[in-house]
Write a protein that holds these residues in place. Structure first.
Motif, PDB file in Angstrom:
ATOM      1  N   MET A   8       0.863  -1.167  -0.103  1.00  0.00           N
ATOM      2  CA  MET A   8       0.018  -0.024  -0.037  1.00  0.00           C
ATOM      3  C   MET A   8       0.956   1.478  -0.005  1.00  0.00           C
ATOM      4  SD  MET A   8      -2.962   1.225   2.741  1.00  0.00           S
ATOM      5  CE  MET A   8      -3.783  -0.219   2.293  1.00  0.00           C
ATOM      6  N   GLN A   9       0.630   2.256  -0.995  1.00  0.00           N
ATOM      7  CA  GLN A   9       1.255   3.440  -0.932  1.00  0.00           C
ATOM      8  C   GLN A   9       0.436   4.500  -0.428  1.00  0.00           C
ATOM      9  OE1 GLN A   9       2.715   3.658  -5.341  1.00  0.00           O
ATOM     10  NE2 GLN A   9       4.659   2.896  -4.338  1.00  0.00           N
ATOM     11  N   ILE A  10       1.253   5.318   0.026  1.00  0.00           N
ATOM     12  CA  ILE A  10       0.835   6.935   0.476  1.00  0.00           C
ATOM     13  C   ILE A  10       1.569   7.987   0.121  1.00  0.00           C
ATOM     14  CG2 ILE A  10       1.722   6.073   2.876  1.00  0.00           C
ATOM     15  CD1 ILE A  10      -0.743   7.893   4.228  1.00  0.00           C
ATOM     16  N   ALA A  11       1.056   9.159  -0.187  1.00  0.00           N
ATOM     17  CA  ALA A  11       1.917  10.376  -0.471  1.00  0.00           C
ATOM     18  C   ALA A  11       1.683  11.226   0.628  1.00  0.00           C
ATOM     19  CB  ALA A  11       1.240  11.157  -1.773  1.00  0.00           C
ATOM     20  N   ILE A  12       2.819  11.320   1.401  1.00  0.00           N
ATOM     21  CA  ILE A  12       2.761  12.157   2.725  1.00  0.00           C
ATOM     22  C   ILE A  12       3.805  13.353   2.419  1.00  0.00           C
ATOM     23  CG2 ILE A  12       3.523  12.121   4.955  1.00  0.00           C
ATOM     24  CD1 ILE A  12       3.595   9.127   5.115  1.00  0.00           C
ATOM     25  N   ALA A  13       2.992  14.556   2.900  1.00  0.00           N
ATOM     26  CA  ALA A  13       3.483  15.857   3.005  1.00  0.00           C
ATOM     27  C   ALA A  13       3.955  16.144   4.477  1.00  0.00           C
ATOM     28  CB  ALA A  13       2.933  16.860   2.151  1.00  0.00           C
ATOM     29  N   LEU A  14       5.142  16.562   4.836  1.00  0.00           N
ATOM     30  CA  LEU A  14       5.389  17.320   6.101  1.00  0.00           C
ATOM     31  C   LEU A  14       5.519  18.721   5.980  1.00  0.00           C
ATOM     32  CD1 LEU A  14       8.054  14.571   7.401  1.00  0.00           C
ATOM     33  CD2 LEU A  14       5.647  14.484   7.596  1.00  0.00           C
ATOM     34  N   VAL A  15       4.760  19.489   6.645  1.00  0.00           N
ATOM     35  CA  VAL A  15       5.004  20.957   6.530  1.00  0.00           C
ATOM     36  C   VAL A  15       5.884  21.278   7.793  1.00  0.00           C
ATOM     37  CG1 VAL A  15       3.735  23.129   6.390  1.00  0.00           C
ATOM     38  CG2 VAL A  15       2.801  21.163   5.539  1.00  0.00           C
ATOM     39  N   GLN A  16       7.044  21.622   7.395  1.00  0.00           N
ATOM     40  CA  GLN A  16       8.139  22.273   8.527  1.00  0.00           C
ATOM     41  C   GLN A  16       7.618  23.568   8.713  1.00  0.00           C
ATOM     42  OE1 GLN A  16      12.015  20.865   9.233  1.00  0.00           O
ATOM     43  NE2 GLN A  16      12.738  22.740   8.336  1.00  0.00           N
ATOM     44  N   PHE A  17       6.889  24.230   9.538  1.00  0.00           N
ATOM     45  CA  PHE A  17       6.148  25.254   9.786  1.00  0.00           C
ATOM     46  C   PHE A  17       6.685  26.322  10.786  1.00  0.00           C
ATOM     47  CE2 PHE A  17       1.856  27.246  11.551  1.00  0.00           C
ATOM     48  CZ  PHE A  17       1.534  27.779  10.014  1.00  0.00           C
ATOM     49  N   ASN A  18       6.598  27.434  10.343  1.00  0.00           N
ATOM     50  CA  ASN A  18       7.029  28.598  11.494  1.00  0.00           C
ATOM     51  C   ASN A  18       5.934  29.032  12.107  1.00  0.00           C
ATOM     52  OD1 ASN A  18       8.455  30.663  12.622  1.00  0.00           O
ATOM     53  ND2 ASN A  18       9.659  31.381  10.554  1.00  0.00           N
ATOM     54  N   ILE A  19       5.994  28.494  13.210  1.00  0.00           N
ATOM     55  CA  ILE A  19       4.558  28.926  14.065  1.00  0.00           C
ATOM     56  C   ILE A  19       4.801  30.323  14.757  1.00  0.00           C
ATOM     57  CG2 ILE A  19       3.484  28.064  16.175  1.00  0.00           C
ATOM     58  CD1 ILE A  19       4.820  25.378  15.484  1.00  0.00           C
ATOM     59  N   ALA A  20       3.564  31.010  14.739  1.00  0.00           N
ATOM     60  CA  ALA A  20       3.733  32.389  15.281  1.00  0.00           C
ATOM     61  C   ALA A  20       3.244  32.226  16.683  1.00  0.00           C
ATOM     62  CB  ALA A  20       2.659  33.444  14.506  1.00  0.00           C
ATOM     63  N   PRO A  21       4.093  32.549  17.793  1.00  0.00           N
ATOM     64  CA  PRO A  21       3.489  32.109  19.025  1.00  0.00           C
ATOM     65  C   PRO A  21       2.150  32.861  19.439  1.00  0.00           C
ATOM     66  CG  PRO A  21       5.734  32.921  19.015  1.00  0.00           C
ATOM     67  CD  PRO A  21       5.059  33.177  17.806  1.00  0.00           C
ATOM     68  N   CYS A  22       1.045  32.053  19.730  1.00  0.00           N
ATOM     69  CA  CYS A  22      -0.210  32.689  20.669  1.00  0.00           C
ATOM     70  C   CYS A  22      -0.980  33.626  19.483  1.00  0.00           C
ATOM     71  CB  CYS A  22       0.165  33.684  21.702  1.00  0.00           C
ATOM     72  SG  CYS A  22       0.898  32.815  23.061  1.00  0.00           S
TER      73      CYS A  22
END
Length: 252
Positions: A1-15
Motif C-alpha cells: 500500500m502506497q501513501i503520499a505524505i507531505a510534512l510541513v516544516q512550519f514557522n509557528i507564530a506564538p499565541c
C-alpha cells in the motif's frame, strides 16, 4: 500500500491561532495540489509552545472543527500538529489524525512531557494505534521519540507507520558548530533507528524558524524527515527553514 505524505516544516507564530490557521490552510492547499494524501504539521502548530499550550484551552473544540473542515475541503488526511485539551482538571498535549471525510481516526495524548510542560500538563497513559485507509497508524509527540518501548508497543499492536508532530529546538547552551552538528546527528540517528529497529515508516515533522516568546530565544532544529527500515531517509529538510517535504512511500 502506497501513501503520499507531505510534512510541513512550519514557522509557528506564538499565541496567534488565527494567523497560524490561515497559513496552515495555504500549505494544505499546496500539498493537496502536489498530490499529498496525508499532510502533517508540527507540535503546537496552532498556538506555539509555552504560554500557547495553556492560554487557549477553551478553543480546543473550535480548532478541531476547523481542521476537520480543512481535511474535507482539500480531500486529505490531516495531522494538524497538537494543541492542549482539558478533561476534568487535567490538561493534555493532544494530537489528532483526521480522515479526509472529516472523521477522527485516532487521538494521542503525549506521554513523555518535556521539562517546560511538566508544571502544567498531565502525561497521557497509553499508546495510540488506529486504523486508517492507509493501514494501522501510530502517533507520538516530540520527546516520545527517545523512549523505544513506546514503539515496541505500537508495533505489537500492528502499527506500520508512526507519525511524530514535534517542536524541537537546539538547547540554548549550544553555540559552536560542533555542538549544533551533534544535536542534528542525534535527531537524524533517532529517526533512522526508530524506523530500522521497529521495521516501520517514521514521519517526523518539526517546526521551523526561531522562537522569541515568554523570555525564550531559541532556534528550532528543523530536519523534518521520513525514514524507512530499508531505504533509510526517504526525504529530509536540509535545515530549519519553512518548507514542505514530500514522499510517496510503501507501508506494506
Amino acid at each position: 500500500m502506497q501513501i503520499a505524505i507531505a510534512l510541513v516544516q512550519f514557522n509557528i507564530a506564538p499565541c496567534d491561532s488565527e494567523l497560524n490557521l490561515t497559513r496552515m490552510e495555504t500549505f494544505i492547499r499546496q500539498a493537496s495540489k502536489q498530490g499529498a494524501q496525508l499532510v502533517v504539521f508540527p507540535e503546537d502548530a496552532i498556538n506555539g509552545p509555552l504560554t500557547g499550550q495553556t492560554a487557549f484551552v477553551e478553543q480546543a473544540e473550535n480548532y478541531l472543527a476547523t481542521c476537520q473542515a480543512f481535511a474535507v475541503k482539500y480531500g486529505v488526511d490531516l495531522v494538524p500538529g497538537t494543541w492542549t485539551v482539558q478533561e476534568g482538571t487535567a490538561l493534555y498535549n493532544t494530537a489528532y489524525y483526521i480522515n479526509k471525510d472529516g472523521t477522527v481516526a485516532g487521538t494521542y495524548r503525549k506521554i513523555h512531557l518535556w521539562e517546560t510542560e511538566k508544571a502544567k500538563l498531565t502525561p497521557g497513559k497509553q499508546v495510540s494505534v488506529f486504523p486508517t485507509t492507509h493501514g494501522l497508524v501510530g502517533m507520538i509527540i516530540c520527546w516520545d521519540i527517545s523512549f523505544p518501548l513506546l514503539f515496541t508497543e505500537m508495533v505489537r499492536q500492528g502499527a506500520r507507520l508512526v507519525i511524530s508532530p514535534t517542536y524541537w529546538s537546539f538547547p540554548r547552551s549550544v553555540e559552536t558548530d560542533d555542538e549544533i552538528n551533534d544535536e542534528i546527528h542525534l535527531i537524524d540517528s533517532l529517526c533512522m533507528t526508530r524506523a530500522f529497529d521497529n521495521n516501520l515508516v517514521f514521519a517526523y515533522c518539526n517546526a521551523a524558524g526561531e522562537l522569541k516568546s515568554d523570555g525564550w530565544d531559541a532556534v528550532l532544529s528543523g530536519r523534518s524527515q521520513i525514514t524507512h527500515p530499508l531505504d533509510k531517509v526517504l526525504c529530509k529538510a536540509a535545515a530549519n527553514d519553512e518548507e514542505i517535504i514530500f514522499s510517496v512511500i510503501s507501508i506494506d
